[in-house]
Design a protein around this motif. Structure first.
Motif, PDB file in Angstrom:
ATOM      1  N   GLY A 165     -44.874   5.140  79.772  1.00  0.00           N
ATOM      2  CA  GLY A 165     -44.942   6.174  80.796  1.00  0.00           C
ATOM      3  C   GLY A 165     -44.191   7.429  80.399  1.00  0.00           C
ATOM      4  O   GLY A 165     -44.320   7.934  79.284  1.00  0.00           O
ATOM      5  N   MET A 166     -43.377   7.954  81.310  1.00  0.00           N
ATOM      6  CA  MET A 166     -42.653   9.201  81.078  1.00  0.00           C
ATOM      7  C   MET A 166     -41.643   9.095  79.941  1.00  0.00           C
ATOM      8  O   MET A 166     -41.258  10.110  79.352  1.00  0.00           O
ATOM      9  CB  MET A 166     -41.960   9.643  82.363  1.00  0.00           C
ATOM     10  CG  MET A 166     -42.848  10.395  83.343  1.00  0.00           C
ATOM     11  SD  MET A 166     -43.497  11.944  82.662  1.00  0.00           S
ATOM     12  CE  MET A 166     -41.980  12.864  82.378  1.00  0.00           C
ATOM     13  N   ASP A 167     -41.207   7.891  79.602  1.00  0.00           N
ATOM     14  CA  ASP A 167     -40.285   7.737  78.482  1.00  0.00           C
ATOM     15  C   ASP A 167     -40.906   8.259  77.193  1.00  0.00           C
ATOM     16  O   ASP A 167     -40.221   8.868  76.366  1.00  0.00           O
ATOM     17  CB  ASP A 167     -39.904   6.258  78.302  1.00  0.00           C
ATOM     18  CG  ASP A 167     -38.868   5.808  79.320  1.00  0.00           C
ATOM     19  OD1 ASP A 167     -38.249   6.682  79.964  1.00  0.00           O
ATOM     20  OD2 ASP A 167     -38.692   4.585  79.484  1.00  0.00           O
ATOM     21  N   GLU A 168     -42.218   8.019  77.020  1.00  0.00           N
ATOM     22  CA  GLU A 168     -42.898   8.497  75.815  1.00  0.00           C
ATOM     23  C   GLU A 168     -43.012  10.016  75.824  1.00  0.00           C
ATOM     24  O   GLU A 168     -42.881  10.669  74.787  1.00  0.00           O
ATOM     25  CB  GLU A 168     -44.293   7.867  75.716  1.00  0.00           C
ATOM     26  CG  GLU A 168     -44.947   8.007  74.344  1.00  0.00           C
ATOM     27  CD  GLU A 168     -44.172   7.275  73.259  1.00  0.00           C
ATOM     28  OE1 GLU A 168     -43.593   7.971  72.399  1.00  0.00           O
ATOM     29  OE2 GLU A 168     -44.150   6.039  73.267  1.00  0.00           O
ATOM     30  N   VAL A 169     -43.254  10.584  76.998  1.00  0.00           N
ATOM     31  CA  VAL A 169     -43.318  12.036  77.114  1.00  0.00           C
ATOM     32  C   VAL A 169     -41.968  12.651  76.724  1.00  0.00           C
ATOM     33  O   VAL A 169     -41.910  13.649  75.994  1.00  0.00           O
ATOM     34  CB  VAL A 169     -43.696  12.454  78.550  1.00  0.00           C
ATOM     35  CG1 VAL A 169     -43.595  13.966  78.732  1.00  0.00           C
ATOM     36  CG2 VAL A 169     -45.109  11.972  78.882  1.00  0.00           C
ATOM     37  N   ARG A 170     -40.887  12.041  77.191  1.00  0.00           N
ATOM     38  CA  ARG A 170     -39.555  12.566  76.870  1.00  0.00           C
ATOM     39  C   ARG A 170     -39.253  12.425  75.378  1.00  0.00           C
ATOM     40  O   ARG A 170     -38.578  13.279  74.791  1.00  0.00           O
ATOM     41  CB  ARG A 170     -38.497  11.841  77.709  1.00  0.00           C
ATOM     42  CG  ARG A 170     -38.640  12.128  79.210  1.00  0.00           C
ATOM     43  CD  ARG A 170     -37.512  11.523  80.017  1.00  0.00           C
ATOM     44  NE  ARG A 170     -37.715  11.748  81.448  1.00  0.00           N
ATOM     45  CZ  ARG A 170     -38.218  10.844  82.282  1.00  0.00           C
ATOM     46  NH1 ARG A 170     -38.545   9.622  81.821  1.00  0.00           N
ATOM     47  NH2 ARG A 170     -38.394  11.118  83.558  1.00  0.00           N
ATOM     48  N   ARG A 171     -39.760  11.355  74.745  1.00  0.00           N
ATOM     49  CA  ARG A 171     -39.584  11.209  73.284  1.00  0.00           C
ATOM     50  C   ARG A 171     -40.253  12.368  72.561  1.00  0.00           C
ATOM     51  O   ARG A 171     -39.715  12.915  71.587  1.00  0.00           O
ATOM     52  CB  ARG A 171     -40.193   9.894  72.794  1.00  0.00           C
ATOM     53  CG  ARG A 171     -39.356   8.652  73.071  1.00  0.00           C
ATOM     54  CD  ARG A 171     -39.949   7.437  72.377  1.00  0.00           C
ATOM     55  NE  ARG A 171     -39.731   7.465  70.946  1.00  0.00           N
ATOM     56  CZ  ARG A 171     -40.682   7.632  70.031  1.00  0.00           C
ATOM     57  NH1 ARG A 171     -41.948   7.815  70.396  1.00  0.00           N
ATOM     58  NH2 ARG A 171     -40.401   7.634  68.742  1.00  0.00           N
ATOM     59  N   THR A 172     -41.437  12.742  73.032  1.00  0.00           N
ATOM     60  CA  THR A 172     -42.142  13.868  72.417  1.00  0.00           C
ATOM     61  C   THR A 172     -41.370  15.156  72.615  1.00  0.00           C
ATOM     62  O   THR A 172     -41.218  15.965  71.689  1.00  0.00           O
ATOM     63  CB  THR A 172     -43.558  14.000  73.009  1.00  0.00           C
ATOM     64  OG1 THR A 172     -44.257  12.763  72.853  1.00  0.00           O
ATOM     65  CG2 THR A 172     -44.349  15.088  72.320  1.00  0.00           C
ATOM     66  N   TRP A 173     -40.882  15.393  73.835  1.00  0.00           N
ATOM     67  CA  TRP A 173     -40.093  16.599  74.107  1.00  0.00           C
ATOM     68  C   TRP A 173     -38.856  16.678  73.207  1.00  0.00           C
ATOM     69  O   TRP A 173     -38.482  17.742  72.737  1.00  0.00           O
ATOM     70  CB  TRP A 173     -39.633  16.606  75.565  1.00  0.00           C
ATOM     71  CG  TRP A 173     -40.721  16.867  76.553  1.00  0.00           C
ATOM     72  CD1 TRP A 173     -41.967  17.368  76.305  1.00  0.00           C
ATOM     73  CD2 TRP A 173     -40.640  16.642  77.963  1.00  0.00           C
ATOM     74  NE1 TRP A 173     -42.676  17.460  77.469  1.00  0.00           N
ATOM     75  CE2 TRP A 173     -41.898  17.030  78.514  1.00  0.00           C
ATOM     76  CE3 TRP A 173     -39.660  16.159  78.808  1.00  0.00           C
ATOM     77  CZ2 TRP A 173     -42.173  16.947  79.869  1.00  0.00           C
ATOM     78  CZ3 TRP A 173     -39.925  16.074  80.166  1.00  0.00           C
ATOM     79  CH2 TRP A 173     -41.173  16.472  80.694  1.00  0.00           C
ATOM     80  N   ASP A 174     -38.223  15.516  72.962  1.00  0.00           N
ATOM     81  CA  ASP A 174     -36.995  15.473  72.176  1.00  0.00           C
ATOM     82  C   ASP A 174     -37.260  15.486  70.669  1.00  0.00           C
ATOM     83  O   ASP A 174     -36.310  15.392  69.868  1.00  0.00           O
ATOM     84  CB  ASP A 174     -36.187  14.217  72.528  1.00  0.00           C
ATOM     85  CG  ASP A 174     -35.677  14.243  73.967  1.00  0.00           C
ATOM     86  OD1 ASP A 174     -35.636  15.343  74.557  1.00  0.00           O
ATOM     87  OD2 ASP A 174     -35.358  13.165  74.504  1.00  0.00           O
ATOM     88  N   GLY A 175     -38.528  15.571  70.270  1.00  0.00           N
ATOM     89  CA  GLY A 175     -38.863  15.606  68.848  1.00  0.00           C
ATOM     90  C   GLY A 175     -38.787  14.264  68.161  1.00  0.00           C
ATOM     91  O   GLY A 175     -38.748  14.198  66.917  1.00  0.00           O
ATOM     92  N   LYS A 176     -38.781  13.173  68.923  1.00  0.00           N
ATOM     93  CA  LYS A 176     -38.670  11.842  68.323  1.00  0.00           C
ATOM     94  C   LYS A 176     -40.023  11.193  68.062  1.00  0.00           C
ATOM     95  O   LYS A 176     -40.090  10.173  67.371  1.00  0.00           O
ATOM     96  CB  LYS A 176     -37.830  10.928  69.222  1.00  0.00           C
ATOM     97  CG  LYS A 176     -36.382  11.366  69.355  1.00  0.00           C
ATOM     98  CD  LYS A 176     -35.596  10.417  70.258  1.00  0.00           C
ATOM     99  CE  LYS A 176     -34.144  10.851  70.376  1.00  0.00           C
ATOM    100  NZ  LYS A 176     -33.366   9.955  71.274  1.00  0.00           N
TER     101      LYS A 176
END
Length: 765
Positions: free
Chosen positions: A609-620
């Motif tokens: 879910g949103m955890d994956e979106v945040r990984r993308t935002w953080d460049g991970k």
């Protein structure tokens, strides 16, 4: 006698036990493995919702109840549904699909313009706060309406989706065309030809698609779940990508389901031309609809498995699920456009998001249960001027013709001619309407659209039995009416400029197609890369290990290597363009490989879910593209590319040509699937080689760790890297391929082709 009685008693007991076990088995199919009766899939029946055993018999609707025009449109949508599932065999439909998508956008916008107050069009200027408030209000209205529904039911109200178990099964079957393309509105998102600056946006959109596909876990795949439901209710449907699926014998005759399914296949088909529209469509479609909540409750009452629908209530939530992901992706996109192009560009992008949202809202996706249909308002009759004149003709003849034809055995539709022309009855407008409707469908007396071929007109002409009974002016009236019957009804034709004007977009369509920046593109046929097939037939088995690579990256020619590195991401990306391809073990393994190559985290027992979106935002969320850009950044004298086209322009001509051929063949997934998997195996070896041989020229330690999976550790263990995850997925594919000699040969050829291309990267500069 005693033996006979004993035998009968045993037989009765056996039958009773069999029936009990069968019933218990059927109910258990719908239940979750959890003991909690309120867990997803349970079939707990509340006391106020008991199934009424005295429900009246339900009749399946007849196709004849649909108008001729509606049937023709549905048939067109069915055929397009099939061709979009097999696009590589029907590339000629692409221009028509473009026009149809624009037409759908214009039509739904025109409807929304009638009252913008309760639609997303009410947000004239975009802001995060306004969008968030709008979506929260929309969800709140849905839950309020559901609460009112519950109150009605507890007060003794009837079900509102379907009345009986038989009707519910019909409803579930009719919904199959839509459910079998679950996620297709994002099927073509995040292609290698997407400009790199939009990579973060399309990656997060594709993560929603990935979760629709179960993140590569077949049991969680939405199409698979619905297909299992179809088996439970004995729907008898073939695979949705087969020609048989659209055959009339299956009785899939709900026009709006076909239209909605076709629209979902269309909206992402042009991911570069209609990216904001696809993002808006996704945001609308992932929000919570009232009918979904009702459906779950009523399926439970009828002891039918509701899990597919329960799954969507939970996974689409607005806190951490698809609704939240879709909203954040739209916001990210608008802010990105604002940063690059300013306020005016952001405003236009918002308009286009709105158009996609309105399209999703404007197309009903569920069947219309016959028992729940509202009675149509009484239609005024005559419906037009020509019908009024025809009625006048027959009304004038009825008093005389009634007696003259008293011995006639001619039957027109539901009544004989003498009954139709009974003067007192013919004064009734409904009678007149029924007469015209039946007469218009009475062949050979009336051939719609052709008065010359109609027997009614021939009999009124010279040497006909009714010559002279009608004045010439009356005959001309009847001819005009017959000729008008084959014409479409006066349904307003929506001007596509409604859409173009709203989004300030030019209506011109590019006449050329470049596979490096346009999608879909069949401009590069796969024959170039496959021209040496005949000479390669002797290669029954591919090479193994990394013997086709050198020992050091120092000998690597980057201008030859980088085009292959980037283009390799395209090899498997056509698989999920239609969701059914991922609804088996082979397809699920490909999804896991794609997730690894894109940089998504390891698949777990739940959803990211949103955890994956945040990984993308953080460049991970680092994948093949991001690692390739790092290679550019570390190499002296190379300018960071903005797109795949720039990569090819800067690359060695021979390598770039081969890479473009790779893109061409990747568009032909149905024909060259195993060849593409073989090529991916060679790419996997290349990834391991980079990890083992590179001493910092291509990637730093973190990049190498991501590629192999040795750099990061989490509490639950090692985070597997791209190459390791590719290997596991490819093992699943290879086991299936090994069962068939021809498939094994294709796989071997693909691996050999790719190995040879990679080897040439060490050729002299």
């Amino acid at each position: 006698m005693f033996i006979l009685q004993t035998t009968i008693a045993i037989l009765i007991a056996f039958l009773a036990l069999t029936a009990y076990n069968k019933l218990r088995s059927r109910i258990s199919k719908g239940k979750s493995k959890q003991k909690d009766l309120e867990a997803p899939g349970s079939l707990k029946i509340n006391s106020e919702n008991k199934v009424n055993s005295n429900e009246k018999a339900w009749r399946e609707p007849d196709l004849s109840e649909l108008s001729v025009e509606t049937c023709k449109e549905m048939d067109r949508h069915k055929l397009l549904y099939y061709k979009l599932h097999n696009l590589e065999n029907h590339p000629e439909i692409i221009p028509r699909c473009h026009d149809l998508l624009v037409s759908l956008l214009a039509t739904t916008l025109a409807d929304a313009f009638k009252d913008e107050s309760d639609t997303i069009l009410s947000i004239a200027e975009f802001s995060r706060d306004k969008l968030t408030e709008f979506l929260l209000t929309k969800d709140s209205k849905c839950t309020d309406n559901y609460e009112a529904y519950i109150a009605r039911r507890r007060a003794g109200g009837n079900r509102e989706i379907f009345s009986t178990e038989q009707e519910a099964k019909w409803w579930l079957k009719q919904a199959a065309p839509v459910k079998y393309v679950d996620g297709a509105w994002l099927g073509h998102i995040n292609k290698i030809s997407t400009t790199f600056k939009h990579g973060r946006v399309t990656k997060n959109a594709w993560q929603v698609m990935s979760e629709e596909l179960g993140d590569g876990d077949l049991e969680k795949n939405h199409v698979y779940v619905y297909r299992e439901l179809m088996k439970e209710i004995d729907a008898g449907l073939p695979e949705p990508d087969s020609k048989d699926f659209i055959h009339p014998r299956h009785g899939l005759n709900e026009p709006r389901c076909w239209k909605a399914a076709m629209a979902q296949l269309l909206i992402s088909l042009f991911p570069h031309d209609f990216l904001p529209e696809a993002l808006g469509f996704n945001m609308a479609y992932e929000s919570l609809p009232l009918h979904l909540l009702k459906t779950v409750r009523e399926l439970r009452e009828l002891r039918l498995n509701p899990y597919y629908f329960e799954l969507h209530i939970s996974i689409d939530n607005g806190s951490s699920g698809h609704a939240a992901m879709a909203m954040e992706t739209v916001i990210d996109y608008i802010e990105s456009v604002r940063k690059d192009g300013g306020e005016e560009a952001a405003h236009i992008a918002w308009k286009r998001v709105q158009a996609g949202f309105v399209l999703a809202e404007g197309l009903p996706t569920t069947p219309e249960s016959p028992s729940m249909k509202k009675k149509p308002c009484q239609e005024p009759f005559p419906r037009n001027e020509i019908e009024a004149r025809v009625i006048e003709v027959f009304a004038a003849k009825a008093p005389v013709a009634h007696k003259i034809h008293c011995n006639s055995r001619l039957k027109i539709g539901r009544r004989s001619l003498v009954d139709w022309l009974e003067p007192n009855a013919f004064r009734n407008p409904q009678w007149q309407k029924d007469f015209l409707d039946d007469l218009s469908n009475c062949k050979p007396w009336v051939i719609k659209g052709s008065s010359q071929k109609s027997r009614l007109v021939k009999e009124m002409s010279w040497e006909g039995k009714m010559f002279g009974s009608f004045m010439q002016s009356e005959v001309e009236t009847l001819k005009e009416w017959i000729d008008s019957l084959d014409k479409p009804t006066n349904r307003p034709i929506v001007d596509p400029m409604i859409y173009f004007n709203f989004v300030a977009k030019s209506p011109t369509i590019p006449q050329t197609s470049c596979i490096l920046k346009d999608y879909p593109s069949f401009a590069r046929p796969p024959c170039n890369i496959l021209q040496n097939w005949e000479t390669a037939k002797g290669a029954a088995t591919p090479g193994t290990g990394t013997t086709f690579l050198h020992n050091s990256t120092e000998e690597l020619n980057l201008s030859r290597f980088l085009p292959l590195w980037f283009a390799s991401r395209a090899l498997l990306e056509s698989l999920p363009s239609v969701p059914v391809r991922a609804a088996d073990p082979f397809g699920s393994a490909i999804v896991r490989i794609l997730r690894a190559q894109t940089g998504f985290s390891n698949e777990g027992p739940g959803v990211a879910g949103m955890d994956e979106v945040r990984r993308t935002w953080d460049g991970k969320a680092v994948g093949i593209i991001e690692l390739g850009l790092e290679m550019y950044a570390r190499a002296a004298g190379l300018t960071l590319p903005l797109s795949l086209e720039h990569v090819m322009d800067a690359g060695h001509p021979d390598s770039a040509s081969f890479a473009i051929d790779m893109l061409g063949i990747s568009m032909h997934w149905l024909e060259y699937r195993d060849l593409l998997v073989g090529m991916t195996c060679a790419v996997m070896e290349m990834h391991f080689w980079v990890v083992e041989s590179d001493e910092g020229r291509l990637l730093g330690q973190e990049g190498k760790g991501i590629l192999r999976g040795i750099a990061e550790r989490e509490r639950k263990g090692i985070l597997r890297g791209i190459a390791e995850r590719e290997r596991k997925g490819l093992e699943v594919c290879r086991r299936e391929i090994e069962r068939d000699e021809e498939r094994r040969r294709m796989f071997a050829m693909g691996m050999r082709f790719m190995q040879d291309a990679i080897s040439k990267c060490f050729a002299p500069r």
